[in-house]
Design a protein around this motif. Structure first.
Motif, PDB file in Angstrom:
ATOM      1  N   LEU A  99     -55.727 -31.458  16.488  1.00 37.06           N
ATOM      2  CA  LEU A  99     -57.051 -31.136  16.267  1.00 37.06           C
ATOM      3  C   LEU A  99     -57.536 -29.825  17.162  1.00 37.06           C
ATOM      4  N   MET A 100     -56.950 -30.066  18.298  1.00 37.89           N
ATOM      5  CA  MET A 100     -57.520 -29.065  19.215  1.00 37.89           C
ATOM      6  C   MET A 100     -56.543 -27.773  18.880  1.00 37.89           C
ATOM      7  N   ALA A 101     -55.615 -27.457  18.396  1.00 34.17           N
ATOM      8  CA  ALA A 101     -54.695 -26.486  18.112  1.00 34.17           C
ATOM      9  C   ALA A 101     -55.175 -26.020  16.509  1.00 34.17           C
ATOM     10  N   THR A 102     -55.647 -26.742  15.807  1.00 33.49           N
ATOM     11  CA  THR A 102     -55.930 -26.371  14.703  1.00 33.49           C
ATOM     12  C   THR A 102     -57.285 -25.342  14.276  1.00 33.49           C
ATOM     13  N   ARG A 103     -57.097 -24.374  13.777  1.00 37.45           N
ATOM     14  CA  ARG A 103     -58.044 -23.235  13.318  1.00 37.45           C
ATOM     15  C   ARG A 103     -58.397 -23.389  11.844  1.00 37.45           C
ATOM     16  N   THR A 104     -59.490 -23.034  11.430  1.00 35.01           N
ATOM     17  CA  THR A 104     -59.918 -22.934   9.990  1.00 35.01           C
ATOM     18  C   THR A 104     -58.796 -22.060   9.218  1.00 35.01           C
ATOM     19  N   ALA A 105     -58.587 -22.671   8.146  1.00 35.13           N
ATOM     20  CA  ALA A 105     -57.305 -22.221   7.307  1.00 35.13           C
ATOM     21  C   ALA A 105     -58.051 -21.361   6.097  1.00 35.13           C
ATOM     22  N   LYS A 106     -57.220 -20.757   5.464  1.00 33.35           N
ATOM     23  CA  LYS A 106     -57.551 -19.914   4.113  1.00 33.35           C
ATOM     24  C   LYS A 106     -57.224 -20.900   2.891  1.00 33.35           C
ATOM     25  N   ARG A 107     -57.726 -20.688   1.914  1.00 28.17           N
ATOM     26  CA  ARG A 107     -57.576 -21.608   0.595  1.00 28.17           C
ATOM     27  C   ARG A 107     -56.003 -21.744   0.341  1.00 28.17           C
ATOM     28  N   ARG A 108     -55.367 -23.129   0.315  1.00 28.10           N
ATOM     29  CA  ARG A 108     -54.193 -23.251  -0.145  1.00 28.10           C
ATOM     30  C   ARG A 108     -53.121 -22.836   1.071  1.00 28.10           C
ATOM     31  N   ARG A 109     -53.657 -22.390   2.138  1.00 23.33           N
ATOM     32  CA  ARG A 109     -52.511 -22.359   3.318  1.00 23.33           C
ATOM     33  C   ARG A 109     -53.393 -22.917   4.562  1.00 23.33           C
ATOM     34  N   PRO A 110     -52.897 -24.411   4.541  1.00 25.06           N
ATOM     35  CA  PRO A 110     -53.200 -25.137   5.671  1.00 25.06           C
ATOM     36  C   PRO A 110     -52.650 -24.627   7.036  1.00 25.06           C
ATOM     37  N   ALA A 111     -53.256 -24.824   8.078  1.00 28.12           N
ATOM     38  CA  ALA A 111     -52.844 -24.516   9.406  1.00 28.12           C
ATOM     39  C   ALA A 111     -51.911 -25.668  10.143  1.00 28.12           C
ATOM     40  N   SER A 112     -52.223 -26.887   9.830  1.00 29.36           N
ATOM     41  CA  SER A 112     -51.522 -28.042  10.229  1.00 29.36           C
ATOM     42  C   SER A 112     -50.798 -28.868   9.044  1.00 29.36           C
ATOM     43  N   ILE A 113     -49.736 -29.550   9.559  1.00 31.60           N
ATOM     44  CA  ILE A 113     -49.342 -30.455   8.362  1.00 31.60           C
ATOM     45  C   ILE A 113     -48.697 -31.770   9.250  1.00 31.60           C
ATOM     46  N   VAL A 114     -49.199 -32.984   8.323  1.00 34.55           N
ATOM     47  CA  VAL A 114     -48.317 -34.278   9.097  1.00 34.55           C
ATOM     48  C   VAL A 114     -47.590 -34.825   7.857  1.00 34.55           C
ATOM     49  N   LEU A 115     -46.347 -35.111   8.228  1.00 36.06           N
ATOM     50  CA  LEU A 115     -45.606 -35.544   7.234  1.00 36.06           C
ATOM     51  C   LEU A 115     -45.314 -36.962   7.611  1.00 36.06           C
ATOM     52  N   VAL A 116     -45.446 -38.140   6.681  1.00 33.66           N
ATOM     53  CA  VAL A 116     -45.485 -39.611   6.610  1.00 33.66           C
ATOM     54  C   VAL A 116     -44.420 -40.135   5.650  1.00 33.66           C
TER      55      VAL A 116
END
Length: 295
Positions: free
Chosen positions: A69-86
């Protein structure tokens, strides 16, 4: 480090967690970090890749979630800045629920993406703009192949319960996702084991990771009592029903999905409020069963 007592005296502030996130944690009654959080958060906040060996229930979600959360910046549509795979739908929802209040405090949007439910709602969320995606590998690949999402702006990656994803045969899908990321994102990996296929993930997708391990001091909790009861096959249901009737809540494990349905019907016939939970159920039915059990 393999220290189980390292959390003594530590605070989220002393680990470097931002004041606005600490405030949300305090409001939720979370004031003392777990050992895995103490070990991994400073390295993650310093921008290092992290490999954490820790079991479910060790506090992994905040260990990766707070740095994310501290590293993530607002992203563009359909282009997330961070992902978590589970590995599972349930874990995707659990991680999303735990991180949602913290993300809201930062003005960040997150969504859980998994199979077994309609894709349209997930597509709509991506089209409106999502900063953090928490996903199972299969559905994420489906969306990438449809062109509904790009990995081009991803700068922060978490692989949670990597050993489970390996055991479930998801590593080819995980790697298909990771290969689409441009550059070298900061990558945090958490797993109960760091050998075998998981070690290959570390070698191929992490750069000089800081490796931390939390060792459990006891195999089982002190309050757990284990019993073996020998019964004949025709007595088994009646004995199980009596045991369950004497408990506020009970989990009964069976070998097959059909067996789960059959035993649930039989226990219900004994007057117990019973629900089945297995992989052949729709996601909606699984969630209803879990909600009924919790309540």
């Amino acid at each position: 480090p393999t220290d189980t007592t390292v959390a003594a005296g530590a605070t989220f502030e002393s680990l470097g967690v931002a004041p606005d996130l600490v405030e949300v944690l305090n409001d939720r009654g979370i004031t003392a970090p777990f050992p895995i959080q103490v070990l991994t958060i400073p390295d993650a906040l310093a921008g290092r890749d992290v490999s954490g060996k820790a079991k479910t229930g060790s506090g992994k979600t905040f260990a990766f979630g707070l740095p994310l959360l501290m590293a993530t910046r607002t992203a563009k549509r359909r282009r997330p800045a961070s992902i978590v795979l589970v590995p599972t739908r349930e874990l995707a929802n659990q991680v999303a629920d735990e991180l949602a209040p913290l993300a809201e405090a930062r003005g960040l949007w997150l969504t859980a993406i998994y199979g077994g439910v309609s894709m349209s709602r997930q597509i709509n969320a991506l089209r409106h703009g999502v900063d953090i995606v928490i996903a199972t590998p299969g559905r994420l690949n489906d969306l990438l192949e449809r062109g509904e999402m790009s990995m081009g702006d991803v700068r922060f990656v978490v692989l949670d319960e990597a050993d489970q994803m390996a055991d479930m045969g998801f590593l080819p899908q995980v790697e298909r996702v990771l290969r689409q990321i441009e550059g070298k994102p900061q990558t945090l990996l958490f797993s109960a084991t760091l050998d075998g296929a998981v070690a290959a993930l570390v070698r191929n997708y992490q750069h000089d990771p800081a490796t931390h391990e939390v060792v459990s001091e006891t195999v089982t909790v002190d309050s757990l009592e284990q019993r073996f009861i020998g019964v004949s096959s025709d007595e088994r249901l009646a004995v199980a029903a009596r045991i369950c009737a004497g408990a506020e809540r009970a989990l009964v494990f069976v070998r097959t999905t059909h067996g789960a349905d059959r035993v649930a019907r039989q226990l219900a016939g004994e007057g117990l409020r019973t629900g089945a939970l297995h992989g052949r159920l729709s996601q909606a039915k699984r969630e209803r069963a879990l909600a009924a059990f919790r309540s």
